[in-house]
Design a protein around this motif. Sequence first.
Motif, mmCIF file in Angstrom:
data_model
loop_
_atom_site.group_PDB
_atom_site.id
_atom_site.type_symbol
_atom_site.label_atom_id
_atom_site.label_comp_id
_atom_site.label_asym_id
_atom_site.label_seq_id
_atom_site.Cartn_x
_atom_site.Cartn_y
_atom_site.Cartn_z
ATOM 1 N N UNK A 177 1.058 -1.457 0.237
ATOM 2 C CA UNK A 177 -0.070 -0.190 -0.363
ATOM 3 C C UNK A 177 0.827 1.114 -0.061
ATOM 4 N N UNK A 178 0.497 2.439 -0.767
ATOM 5 C CA UNK A 178 1.284 3.560 -1.321
ATOM 6 C C UNK A 178 0.640 4.801 0.228
ATOM 7 N N UNK A 179 1.564 5.014 1.349
ATOM 8 C CA UNK A 179 0.783 5.900 1.990
ATOM 9 C C UNK A 179 1.458 7.814 1.697
ATOM 10 N N UNK A 180 0.133 7.990 1.651
ATOM 11 C CA UNK A 180 0.729 9.121 1.094
ATOM 12 C C UNK A 180 0.436 10.484 2.339
ATOM 13 N N UNK A 181 0.959 11.736 2.175
ATOM 14 C CA UNK A 181 0.696 13.205 3.149
ATOM 15 C C UNK A 181 -0.735 13.462 3.135
ATOM 16 N N UNK A 182 -1.324 14.799 3.600
ATOM 17 C CA UNK A 182 -2.295 15.294 4.018
ATOM 18 C C UNK A 182 -2.431 16.431 3.070
ATOM 19 N N UNK A 183 -0.967 16.269 1.889
ATOM 20 C CA UNK A 183 -1.040 16.933 0.778
ATOM 21 C C UNK A 183 -1.280 16.034 -0.687
ATOM 22 N N UNK A 184 -1.180 14.555 -0.610
ATOM 23 C CA UNK A 184 -1.487 13.343 -1.594
ATOM 24 C C UNK A 184 -0.110 13.177 -1.844
ATOM 25 N N UNK A 185 0.761 13.957 -1.711
ATOM 26 C CA UNK A 185 1.832 13.754 -1.750
ATOM 27 C C UNK A 185 2.595 12.383 -1.188
ATOM 28 N N UNK A 186 3.756 12.035 -2.141
ATOM 29 C CA UNK A 186 4.468 10.359 -1.408
ATOM 30 C C UNK A 186 4.591 10.451 -0.161
ATOM 31 N N UNK A 187 4.838 9.697 0.162
ATOM 32 C CA UNK A 187 5.114 9.851 2.114
ATOM 33 C C UNK A 187 5.880 8.304 2.255
ATOM 34 N N UNK A 188 5.330 6.971 2.177
ATOM 35 C CA UNK A 188 5.468 5.999 2.176
ATOM 36 C C UNK A 188 5.056 4.829 1.512
ATOM 37 N N UNK A 189 5.488 3.433 2.050
ATOM 38 C CA UNK A 189 5.154 2.663 1.191
ATOM 39 C C UNK A 189 5.353 1.763 2.912
#
Length: 209
Positions: A177-189
């Motif tokens: 699963x891809x993890x996004x931050x509050x701004x819909x930017x890549x944060x983690x996986x």
Amino acid sequence: MFMVYSPEGQSFIGAAQNLPVLKVDPAKRINRVEDTELGGVKVDVKGSNSSQKKEALNAYKKNQQNSGERRVIVRVAEIMSTPVISVQSNASLENAWALMQKHNIKHLPVLDVDSLVGICSQTDLLARMLVDRDGQIEGVKRETVAQVMHPQVITTTAETEIRHVAQVLTEFDVDSLVILNDYQKLLGIVTEKDLITRLAQEPPIEIYT
């Protein structure tokens, strides 16, 4: 919550708290308050002595502490890989494979500049190339990552409980699963391996909250 990103747009698929509640053998549930030490403590509200009140208070605190020890909640932020190794959609398959080999990973979020547009797995690449036992490419189709990636990507936030991540991985038959931050930017996986690694550690994770 969980979202699906695709070329057609974002699609909401559910919030963690709305997913089915995991059930547990009743024998392993936390004892009700009346079944604990409190059941043997009788407090006379009108005229009880201080020792009885203290005993009741200590029993309550002990019960709360025991309950707290059993309620281990782990968030995605604790187990996800970050920063994330990603690849641009116009990259060649050779470049994507080289990234996977260099960083010993099997999944690459695919970006168009800095926007998530897909995800590419080791399996996707191996379906279009020949490699030897040492991981060296012997033959590969002349395609870009955009041509082999999965355009629909299931994403979530860093605050999601990993129990719910496990449910989604199983329900949608994916292994990351891809993890996004509050701004819909890549944060983690986060991957199945990350979940298994955490399950093998202490303290143990209960299957209820």
